[in-house]
Design an enzyme around this catalytic site. Structure first.
Site, mmCIF file in Angstrom:
data_model
loop_
_atom_site.group_PDB
_atom_site.id
_atom_site.type_symbol
_atom_site.label_atom_id
_atom_site.label_comp_id
_atom_site.label_asym_id
_atom_site.label_seq_id
_atom_site.Cartn_x
_atom_site.Cartn_y
_atom_site.Cartn_z
ATOM 1 N N ASN A 54 -8.203 -11.815 78.339
ATOM 2 C CA ASN A 54 -9.365 -11.445 78.159
ATOM 3 C C ASN A 54 -9.948 -10.437 79.188
ATOM 4 O O ASN A 54 -10.108 -10.667 80.346
ATOM 5 C CB ASN A 54 -10.462 -12.687 78.107
ATOM 6 C CG ASN A 54 -12.083 -12.194 77.875
ATOM 7 O OD1 ASN A 54 -12.187 -11.227 77.478
ATOM 8 N ND2 ASN A 54 -12.888 -13.087 77.898
ATOM 9 N N CYS A 55 -10.125 -9.165 78.837
ATOM 10 C CA CYS A 55 -10.345 -8.121 79.849
ATOM 11 C C CYS A 55 -11.959 -7.539 79.583
ATOM 12 O O CYS A 55 -12.470 -6.465 80.047
ATOM 13 C CB CYS A 55 -9.699 -6.918 79.473
ATOM 14 S SG CYS A 55 -7.915 -7.423 79.673
ATOM 15 N N VAL A 56 -12.752 -8.453 78.660
ATOM 16 C CA VAL A 56 -14.102 -7.822 78.307
ATOM 17 C C VAL A 56 -15.135 -8.897 79.151
ATOM 18 O O VAL A 56 -14.785 -10.058 79.210
ATOM 19 C CB VAL A 56 -14.271 -7.701 76.959
ATOM 20 C CG1 VAL A 56 -15.682 -7.249 76.866
ATOM 21 C CG2 VAL A 56 -13.103 -6.746 76.216
#
Lengths: 127, 428
Positions: free
Chosen positions: B241-243
């Protein structure tokens, strides 16, 4: 298929219009897409994907794709509540800071993210 | 299932000719690490930097933070189903380089986020400023697809954490903590008078840059299931998860889940902590219905009196959170939900995109819209120019003197929805 994609994202349109009925609204804003979906829900279409899909914020990405049912039935108050809350949430973000004028490269990244959010599972939706 | 966590305290990180742990210092053989990470064909170049607490360093955009760990006894290896076979983990003994972390940075897409300041105002908002960080700066090959880029960065971080973890395999830990989860019926027998409590962990699972993996399986393709809390400590869940930097769960968070830790602390005293239910946060409403139904049914099946539910991310997951809360409450089980808020810059707006009167016990990680000013740093690891295109940043975020005016949501872990942060509120 018994569903309609409502989108202002050309990648979603290009990827799906031959398989799924797609209402492509290239000049609509994020908020306008949400408001159109709200109108459709009032007319008895069912909401199939969450309007605030993705954790990319409504004042960040200009793109939004939402799937609704093709069939119209009695209006769902649960769906109406979700879309109204989503519109309120989106407006709140835009009140803080309007969506920046992104470069084309960044816009395309947002399109890819929006496409990814919608394509996961679209093929195995049975109803 | 019984797990011992052997914490090896790390107070410093330095480059050296050999990767090893000595006198509470992690020595890093830079060349060896770069060679290992560069094996990935999707990466064009790899560099390594160190960032220690108190140094005038800003790391951005941060992708993941991972704590080095190694299995010393018991089945399986760290990050099962991803770096090692899919053997069930969570038993035996695991060594931890406590105080060290691997941080991955790289611009997967044009708008990116996640800041860790090692000193100043920003450092107060992120727990990772207190760690001795080994930062991987990975440049992908030209024209790489975002999916491949994200995966390459994710794997780079995990591989580095495994590599450093091995350096602690034969080191005598400074402390050994013990965790036990009994079979349900035995647990009830052991603590017949204590209220049974479970933890429902919601995992981000929506698509590119929004994913979580359980034993290597993409969480959006899973159904809610039971997992033992010690499995989390061995890396059964990893982040893709990069958001939403402020409220995403990095792999470090999964390994050190504070709700699990706190429930264990009260286990056998005030409560009987019987286990963890993991569930997902998908885009399709039918998936949300199915997952929340199953989650509530599993809680009922366990016969618990209370659950703690934690969320991950913004917007759409608010609906999963409220569905879970409502359906579990309707089973007669008390819930406490853990979330964060996007309540506008003055904090006065409605905080969540969904709500229900049954959600009457709420823990918040803070208001992600709050505006803060970060002083300039002497050194930038990563790319500062992206701050203008960062979530919660805006045109003019970078001031002439290098300071930043941003929303709290830009800071990695600032309003974490597991409570792994330091924000608090005062009553007046």
């Amino acid at each position: 298929m018994d569903k309609i994609i409502i989108t202002n994202n050309k990648l979603v349109h290009q990827g799906y219009y031959e398989k799924v009925e797609t209402l492509f609204l290239g000049d609509f804003t994020y908020l306008q897409v949400l408001e159109l979906v709200r109108d459709k829900i009032h007319k008895g279409h069912k909401l199939l994907t969450h309007p605030l899909s993705g954790s990319v914020k409504p004042n960040e990405t200009p793109f939004k794709s939402i799937i609704i049912s093709k069939k119209q039935n009695v209006m769902s108050f649960a769906d109406l509540s979700i879309i109204e809350e989503s519109i309120a949430s989106a407006k709140r973000f835009m009140g803080n800071q309007v969506t920046p004028a992104w470069s084309e490269k960044i816009l395309n990244d947002f399109r890819i993210i929006d496409l990814s959010l919608i394509e996961n599972g679209i093929c195995n939706m049975y109803f | 299932m019984h797990l011992e966590l052997g914490n090896i305290f790390i107070n410093d990180v330095q480059f050296g000719s050999q990767t090893k742990v000595e006198n509470k210092t992690l020595y890093v053989n830079k060349e060896e690490l770069i060679t290992l990470i560069s094996e990935d064909e999707h990466l064009k170049s790899v560099d390594v930097e160190l960032a220690k607490p108190g140094e005038s360093i800003r790391i951005t955009p941060v992708k993941d933070v991972i704590e080095p760990r190694v299995k010393v006894a018991g089945s399986g290896g760290i990050f099962p189903g991803v770096l090692t076979k899919v053997d069930t983990v969570g038993a035996g003994r695991t060594h931890v380089l406590k105080g060290a972390a691997v941080v991955t940075t790289g611009k997967v897409v044009g708008f990116q986020e996640g800041i860790i300041d090692m000193t100043g105002t920003g450092a107060e908002y992120t727990p990772f400023s207190k760690l001795n960080n080994v930062v991987l700066i990975c440049q992908p090959v030209d024209d790489i697809k975002p999916h491949d880029h994200e995966r390459a960065l994710r794997m780079a971080g995990l591989k580095a954490a495994e590599y450093f973890g091995k350096a602690g395999k034969d080191i005598e830990p400074d402390e050994v903590l013990s965790f036990e989860t009994l079979p349900l019926l035995k647990s009830i027998e052991k603590y017949p008078k204590l209220p049974k409590v479970a933890y429902v962990q919601m995992l981000q699972s929506q698509g590119l840059l929004h994913d979580t993996y359980v034993y290597g399986v993409d969480a959006k393709q899973t159904l809610p299931t039971l997992i033992k809390p010690t499995e989390l400590m061995d890396g059964a869940i990893i982040s893709g998860n990069c958001v939403s930097a402020c409220d995403k769960n990095t792999t470090y968070h999964h390994l050190n889940n504070p709700i699990v830790q706190d429930l264990f602390k009260q286990h056998g005293k005030e409560i009987n902590f019987v286990g963890v239910i993991i569930t997902n946060e998908n885009v399709f409403l039918a998936d949300k219905q199915r997952s929340s139904n199953w989650t509530a049914d599993l809680a009922e099946y366990l016969g618990v009196e209370g659950v703690v539910v934690s969320q991950e991310g913004f917007g759409n997951p608010d609906t999963d959170l409220i569905m879970n809360c409502k359906k579990i409450e309707e089973k007669g089980i008390k819930t406490v939900i853990v979330t964060d808020e996007y309540a506008g810059r003055n904090g006065a707006s409605q905080s969540l995109a969904d709500a229900d009167p049954k959600a009457d016990a709420v823990v918040t990680g803070g208001n992600a819209n709050e505006v803060i000013k970060l002083p300039p740093m002497e050194k930038i690891i990563g790319d500062l120019s992206i701050v203008n295109t960062i979530a919660g940043g805006f045109d003019g975020s970078v001031q002439k003197d290098g300071s930043l005016v941003v929303e709290l949501q830009t800071i990695t872990g600032a309003t974490n929805e597991l409570g792994f942060n330091k924000l608090t509120a005062k009553g007046f």
